[in-house]
Design a protein around this motif. Structure first.
Motif: not given
Length: 313
Positions: A108-109, A77-78, A70-75, A144-145
């Motif tokens: 959010a979780l 991601v779930a 998982v690469v997390v960006t400013s958008r 979902l995280a």
């Protein structure tokens, strides 16, 4: 950093897995009979009745749905998860998420109401007080995280999601008198009534990212990290730009030994020796034995995955 679910719950996405065994709280009632003759006349009598209530076994399973890095960006991601009640009784679970770096934030979780793995703010909301609704034996719930990258800059991080039985948790066999369904005892099972999943993350809007994950398989088929268990390590290298001379190196962790013939690049087995293919296992490398895989020239937008196995000593 730890976040706990807050909010309201409606129409959670639930799935049911058939379970076997007697349900917690079931009274098991038994009365014996005695038949005899006196003076040629048949008679009978009954014993007193004894009753025992089936205890509630507390167990839980939590898995991540999917294995891709998982690469997390400013958008946002779930990341999807599945939580399953392995109890023989109804149980709710407290959920918490922890991030190892401020480079990633938990937006959010939530419960994935329709179980599609996609975040819909209109439907997917957090359960009350960070606790799932009561799940029947064998029932699962999708979670979902939702993560976003912060302004802290590029970094690797780990998301750890934990589910804990609200009745109690602890060592296998721990007893909570009278806390089970139907007034019976609740007994902690093999899982300790707690489960955690760690998800490696990367934050890098530009430049290469190397993400590492692991899985464990014991001889008995469990995921317990005990002697002779096999750890499978996965290294995923992502390249946003073209580079040259790319090379992945990973030392064999202390307390383990390399499993010969387990080195794989993009699904293709590599030999352990220093030969024509891209990989090798070097038992004499400094500072210790390890694997290396030479990727060489890599095109922009490429993803390469290296796997190898190690056995716990």
């Amino acid at each position: 950093m730890t976040w706990v679910l807050v909010g309201a719950l409606s129409q959670p996405g639930l799935a049911q897995t058939p379970v076997t065994g007697t349900s917690a709280g079931t009274p098991i009632v038994n009365t014996a009979g005695l038949q005899y003759d006196i003076g040629g006349t048949a008679r009978s009598t009954n014993s007193n009745t004894v009753t025992i209530i089936v205890a509630e076994r507390l167990d839980v399973a939590l898995v991540r749905d999917g294995q891709d890095a998982v690469v997390v960006t400013s958008r946002p991601v779930a990341i999807p998860f599945t939580l399953t009640n392995l109890n023989n009784g109804a149980e709710a679970f407290a959920i918490a998420a922890t991030l190892s770096s401020r480079a990633v934030a938990l937006r959010a979780l939530v419960i994935d109401t329709d179980g599609d793995g996609l975040y819909d703010p209109a439907k997917d909301i957090a359960p009350v007080d960070g606790t799932t609704p009561l799940l029947a034996p064998g029932q699962s719930i999708k979670l979902l995280a939702i993560l976003v990258a912060t302004a802290e800059g590029a970094a690797n991080a780990t998301l750890t999601l934990t589910a804990r039985s609200t009745t109690g948790s602890g060592a296998n066999g721990s007893v909570y008198p009278g806390a089970g369904d139907g007034g019976g005892d609740a007994v902690v099972g093999m899982t300790g009534a707690i489960a955690s999943v760690a998800v490696p993350l990367g934050t890098a809007p530009a430049g290469p990212v190397l993400l590492k994950s692991q899985s464990v398989r014991a001889a008995d088929g469990s995921q317990n990290a005990v002697r002779d268990s096999i750890i499978t390590y996965s290294l995923e290298a992502r390249f946003t730009d073209a580079v040259t001379g790319a090379r992945i190196a990973d030392p064999i962790p202390a307390g383990t030994v390399f499993v010969p013939g387990s080195l794989v690049l993009d699904g293709v087995p590599l030999s352990d020796g220093a030969d024509a293919d891209a990989g090798r296992f070097d038992p004499n490398a400094a500072p210790g034995a390890g694997i290396t895989v030479a990727l060489g020239r890599v095109a922009a937008g490429s993803v390469h995955t290296v796997q190898f196995k190690a056995k716990i000593q």
